[in-house]
Design an enzyme around this catalytic site. Structure first.
Site, PDB file in Angstrom:
ATOM      1  N   TYR A   1      40.923  43.179  29.078  1.00 27.63           N
ATOM      2  CA  TYR A   1      39.351  43.895  29.140  1.00 27.63           C
ATOM      3  C   TYR A   1      39.424  44.653  30.361  1.00 27.63           C
ATOM      4  CZ  TYR A   1      34.844  45.189  29.084  1.00 27.63           C
ATOM      5  OH  TYR A   1      33.621  45.742  29.202  1.00 27.63           O
TER       6      TYR A   1
ATOM      7  N   ASP B   1      43.767  45.858  37.969  1.00 25.05           N
ATOM      8  CA  ASP B   1      42.285  45.907  37.704  1.00 25.05           C
ATOM      9  C   ASP B   1      41.698  44.872  38.101  1.00 25.05           C
ATOM     10  OD1 ASP B   1      39.571  45.655  36.840  1.00 25.05           O
ATOM     11  OD2 ASP B   1      40.233  46.343  34.584  1.00 25.05           O
TER      12      ASP B   1
END
Ligand code: PLP
Length: 419
Positions: free
Chosen positions: A146, A245
């Protein structure tokens, strides 16, 4: 307005995250928050098992963070960042460079996590152009990830089970490797497949974008640190810009300050957000190496073509620096270890799978959770939870006491029973 009137207006006119406007799930009214607690109208104080989507690591109304915002208000709340700079931005960048894995010394301040991922992807694309490989326009990632809700971010989110599955056909098509194995799983078998996939598509790949160590909103999936070394090797072998991330994992959540440290691997670009401001204001950053910065600055335009209106917002920068100082002067690692110990109680819950990593606890059921029922059951135990899919999980504030953590475990058990 009365609480009833507020809720009635809200229901008619306000969008909530991932929620229908015509048939919204119930929404609760918050009237205050302090320490590890939020106060809900009609319920009272409850322990916040979500830390406001993993951001409020120091808890609410922390006197030092409150003071940092107040002090900044007295000089300025905002000025544009085009052609101007200010001490809060410089001070924050100094701290981030200091704390981040070695070599990440160029800082782009963005206004949300998704924007920082967009910027990271733009950096990778412009870097390839600037270094003579403009045909490299796609990204490699793994299933189950995600990375945010804007379009390029959605393109690297899990294409099947994730929340953006309906956009296939609209999004840029990226290259998806298998999800890394669970903790204790077969890293070699996974790595062989991942290396082969990278080799097959290498000529067209600009970068590799992953959440290190823990996939968050894509399924709360921790995986072995050895996989991070595989990502680094694959990126080096094929000339890909490696983007970690760490919007969910950054600032201690998984037990190291950054998840990348678990394998002593440094990415070329690092995204941080969520806990960056201690949950006070929306702020994120994409840090890159000098090599990436030089390479992309050699592209046709010569500049990184991005610049949000509220870039480097002084209020957000000031509270972020104060939050980082709280982390570095306090003993967050001991808090995370303590919370980890408390969360081991989740293993007593009858479930398909229970996963505990750092200050993250996840219970996976064999069916999709009835979110309103599960949340209600947790509230009856004095705990705020927001399950998704078949997952009931917690990422609590680090200031939670042992009693708070015990309450959260009881809340999760009740939610699992009810939902
Ligand atoms: C939350 C999150 C994002 C998106 O951040 P926003 O601030 O919501 O835009 C991106 N990546 C990861 C890993 C996240 O957890």
């Amino acid at each position: 307005m009365t609480p009833e009137a507020l809720l009635a207006f809200d229901r008619e006119h306000l969008w909530h995250p991932y929620t229908s406007m015509t048939d919204p799930t119930p929404t609760r009214l918050v009237t205050g928050a302090s320490g590890s607690r939020i106060t809900l109208d009609g319920v009272g104080e409850v322990v916040d098992g979500m830390a406001s989507w993993w951001s409020a690591i120091h808890g609410y109304r922390h006197p030092i963070l409150d003071e940092a915002v107040r002090r900044q208000l007295d000089s300025m709340s905002h000025v544009m960042f085009g052609g101007l700079t200010h001490e809060p931005a410089v001070e924050l960048a100094r701290r981030l460079i200091d704390l981040a894995p070695a070599g990440l010394d160029r800082v782009f301040l963005a206004d949300s996590g998704s924007v920082s991922v967009e910027v990271a992807m733009k950096m990778a694309l412009q870097y390839q152009r600037g270094t003579g490989r403009p045909e490299r326009t796609r990204f490699l990632t793994v299933r189950g990830g995600y990375h945010g809700d804007t379009f390029d971010c959605m393109s690297v989110c899990d294409p099947d089970g994730g929340m953006h599955a309906m956009w296939s056909g609209v999004l840029p098509e990226q290259v998806f490797g298998e999800r890394p194995p669970p903790l204790g799983g077969d890293v070699d078998a996974w790595a062989a497949g991942f290396r082969a996939l990278a080799a097959e598509h290498a000529d067209r790949l600009a970068g590799l974008v992953v959440e290190p160590l823990l996939q968050g909103a894509g399924g709360m999936h921790p995986y072995p640190a050895e996989c991070l070394a595989v990502f680094r090797e694959v990126a080096d072998e094929h000339g890909l810009v490696l983007v970690f991330d760490e919007i969910a994992t950054g600032f201690g959540r998984t037990g190291t300050l950054f998840a990348a440290e678990a394998a002593d691997v440094a990415p070329d670009v690092l995204c941080v957000g969520k806990a960056l401001t201690g949950g006070y204001l929306s702020l994120a950053a994409a840090l890159c190496t000098t090599e990436v910065a030089r390479g992309l600055s050699a592209s046709d335009s010569g500049v990184l073509m991005h610049g949000p209106t509220f870039m480097g917002n002084p209020l957000a920068c000031a509270v972020a620096s104060a939050s980082l100082d709280l982390l570095t002067t306090g003993d967050w690692a001991a808090d995370v270890r303590r919370i980890n110990t408390g969360l081991q109680a989740l293993h007593e819950i009858d479930a398909v799978d229970v996963r505990v990593l750092g200050a993250v606890g996840v219970v996976q059921l064999d069916h999709p959770v009835d979110v309103p029922e599960a949340a209600e059951a947790a509230l009856a135990q004095g705990v705020w939870l927001r399950p998704f899919r078949d997952l009931i999980y917690t990422m609590p504030p680090y200031v939670c006491t042992d009693d708070d953590i015990a309450a959260i475990c009881a809340g999760i058990a009740a939610a699992a029973e009810a939902g």
